[in-house]
Scaffold this motif. Structure first.
Motif, PDB file in Angstrom:
ATOM      1  N   THR A  34      20.871  43.621  20.010  1.00 20.79           N
ATOM      2  CA  THR A  34      22.112  42.930  20.340  1.00 20.79           C
ATOM      3  C   THR A  34      22.427  42.962  21.829  1.00 20.79           C
ATOM      4  O   THR A  34      22.769  41.935  22.416  1.00 20.79           O
ATOM      5  CB  THR A  34      23.279  43.531  19.544  1.00 20.79           C
ATOM      6  N   ASP A  35      22.345  44.130  22.455  1.00 22.87           N
ATOM      7  CA  ASP A  35      22.719  44.223  23.869  1.00 22.87           C
ATOM      8  C   ASP A  35      21.870  43.315  24.747  1.00 22.87           C
ATOM      9  O   ASP A  35      22.396  42.638  25.637  1.00 22.87           O
ATOM     10  CB  ASP A  35      22.639  45.672  24.363  1.00 22.87           C
ATOM     11  N   ASN A  36      20.569  43.268  24.515  1.00 25.12           N
ATOM     12  CA  ASN A  36      19.719  42.393  25.324  1.00 25.12           C
ATOM     13  C   ASN A  36      19.994  40.923  25.035  1.00 25.12           C
ATOM     14  O   ASN A  36      19.908  40.085  25.934  1.00 25.12           O
ATOM     15  CB  ASN A  36      18.245  42.730  25.125  1.00 25.12           C
ATOM     16  N   CYS A  37      20.350  40.607  23.803  1.00 19.08           N
ATOM     17  CA  CYS A  37      20.746  39.238  23.459  1.00 19.08           C
ATOM     18  C   CYS A  37      22.000  38.850  24.241  1.00 19.08           C
ATOM     19  O   CYS A  37      22.087  37.759  24.803  1.00 19.08           O
ATOM     20  CB  CYS A  37      20.979  39.148  21.953  1.00 19.08           C
ATOM     21  N   ILE A  38      22.968  39.761  24.285  1.00 14.41           N
ATOM     22  CA  ILE A  38      24.215  39.502  25.020  1.00 14.41           C
ATOM     23  C   ILE A  38      23.935  39.345  26.515  1.00 14.41           C
ATOM     24  O   ILE A  38      24.479  38.443  27.169  1.00 14.41           O
ATOM     25  CB  ILE A  38      25.236  40.629  24.764  1.00 14.41           C
ATOM     26  N   ARG A  39      23.091  40.198  27.056  1.00 16.84           N
ATOM     27  CA  ARG A  39      22.733  40.083  28.491  1.00 16.84           C
ATOM     28  C   ARG A  39      22.088  38.733  28.792  1.00 16.84           C
ATOM     29  O   ARG A  39      22.384  38.100  29.807  1.00 16.84           O
ATOM     30  CB  ARG A  39      21.793  41.222  28.886  1.00 16.84           C
ATOM     31  N   ARG A  40      21.173  38.305  27.922  1.00 21.00           N
ATOM     32  CA  ARG A  40      20.520  37.008  28.113  1.00 21.00           C
ATOM     33  C   ARG A  40      21.550  35.883  28.058  1.00 21.00           C
ATOM     34  O   ARG A  40      21.518  34.947  28.859  1.00 21.00           O
ATOM     35  CB  ARG A  40      19.427  36.810  27.056  1.00 21.00           C
ATOM     36  N   ALA A  41      22.513  35.983  27.153  1.00 21.35           N
ATOM     37  CA  ALA A  41      23.571  34.975  27.069  1.00 21.35           C
ATOM     38  C   ALA A  41      24.352  34.914  28.379  1.00 21.35           C
ATOM     39  O   ALA A  41      24.691  33.831  28.853  1.00 21.35           O
ATOM     40  CB  ALA A  41      24.511  35.284  25.908  1.00 21.35           C
ATOM     41  N   GLY A  42      24.630  36.075  28.958  1.00 22.21           N
ATOM     42  CA  GLY A  42      25.342  36.118  30.233  1.00 22.21           C
ATOM     43  C   GLY A  42      24.569  35.443  31.351  1.00 22.21           C
ATOM     44  O   GLY A  42      25.157  34.795  32.223  1.00 22.21           O
ATOM     45  N   GLU A  43      23.246  35.583  31.324  1.00 24.96           N
ATOM     46  CA  GLU A  43      22.409  34.924  32.333  1.00 24.96           C
ATOM     47  C   GLU A  43      22.393  33.410  32.131  1.00 24.96           C
ATOM     48  O   GLU A  43      22.371  32.647  33.098  1.00 24.96           O
ATOM     49  CB  GLU A  43      20.976  35.465  32.263  1.00 24.96           C
ATOM     50  N   LEU A  44      22.423  32.985  30.881  1.00 22.41           N
ATOM     51  CA  LEU A  44      22.342  31.556  30.570  1.00 22.41           C
ATOM     52  C   LEU A  44      23.690  30.848  30.625  1.00 22.41           C
ATOM     53  O   LEU A  44      23.740  29.641  30.839  1.00 22.41           O
ATOM     54  CB  LEU A  44      21.721  31.373  29.177  1.00 22.41           C
ATOM     55  N   CYS A  45      24.752  31.585  30.420  1.00 21.38           N
ATOM     56  CA  CYS A  45      26.105  31.015  30.414  1.00 21.38           C
ATOM     57  C   CYS A  45      26.920  31.743  31.474  1.00 21.38           C
ATOM     58  O   CYS A  45      27.763  32.585  31.165  1.00 21.38           O
ATOM     59  CB  CYS A  45      26.726  31.166  29.022  1.00 21.38           C
ATOM     60  N   ARG A  46      26.677  31.424  32.707  1.00 21.63           N
ATOM     61  CA  ARG A  46      27.277  32.155  33.826  1.00 21.63           C
ATOM     62  C   ARG A  46      28.797  32.036  33.887  1.00 21.63           C
ATOM     63  O   ARG A  46      29.461  32.897  34.442  1.00 21.63           O
ATOM     64  CB  ARG A  46      26.664  31.699  35.136  1.00 21.63           C
ATOM     65  N   ARG A  47      29.363  30.996  33.299  1.00 22.69           N
ATOM     66  CA  ARG A  47      30.824  30.855  33.317  1.00 22.69           C
ATOM     67  C   ARG A  47      31.496  31.816  32.343  1.00 22.69           C
ATOM     68  O   ARG A  47      32.704  32.018  32.374  1.00 22.69           O
ATOM     69  CB  ARG A  47      31.243  29.423  33.017  1.00 22.69           C
ATOM     70  N   GLY A  48      30.695  32.418  31.428  1.00 20.94           N
ATOM     71  CA  GLY A  48      31.234  33.388  30.475  1.00 20.94           C
ATOM     72  C   GLY A  48      32.083  32.727  29.411  1.00 20.94           C
ATOM     73  O   GLY A  48      31.997  31.528  29.172  1.00 20.94           O
ATOM     74  N   GLY A  49      32.903  33.549  28.762  1.00 21.96           N
ATOM     75  CA  GLY A  49      33.796  33.045  27.736  1.00 21.96           C
ATOM     76  C   GLY A  49      33.148  32.831  26.384  1.00 21.96           C
ATOM     77  O   GLY A  49      33.748  32.234  25.498  1.00 21.96           O
TER      78      GLY A  49
END
Length: 125
Positions: A34-49
């Motif tokens: 899960t944590d690495n999935c979340i980190r990857r999401a942060g890299e791909l969706c830089r605006r967050g939210g």
């Protein structure tokens, strides 16, 4: 949307979590966790939210690899830009519950616990 995606990933025995933003899948959990999935999401969706949805697999053996969240999950979400954590009620181990709730309040992250039965009724009706 995220619930449907997460349940389908579980049905296919891929993972327990999916990260979505609006109606787009940003990241899918596989063997990396899960944590690495979340980190990857942060890299791909830089605006967050974005929203992290974590559910049990339909064939989940509750003796092994049970969906679990804790302080680390919240910290990772905060660092990556996540804003909502949706978990499956009664099927997710919630470590250090009061500490996690306090941290979520401090970081501005909403935690939503969803009953699978209620979600199925909503989707059918």
């Amino acid at each position: 949307f995220g619930w449907d995606m997460a349940k389908e990933l579980g049905r296919l025995d891929i993972g327990q979590s999916v990260v979505v933003n609006d109606s787009a899948v940003i990241a899918v959990e596989a063997i990396e966790g899960t944590d690495n999935c979340i980190r990857r999401a942060g890299e791909l969706c830089r605006r967050g939210g974005f929203t992290v949805v974590k559910v049990a697999k339909p064939q989940q053996d509750m003796r092994f690899d049970v969906p679990t969240i804790g302080l680390g999950t919240l910290q990772t979400m905060h660092e990556a830009g996540g804003r909502v954590l949706a978990i499956e009620s009664g099927m997710t181990i919630f470590l250090d519950q009061q500490e996690v709730i306090d941290l979520a309040d401090k970081l501005g992250i909403a935690i939503v616990s969803v009953k699978a039965e209620e979600m199925m009724l909503r989707m059918a009706g």
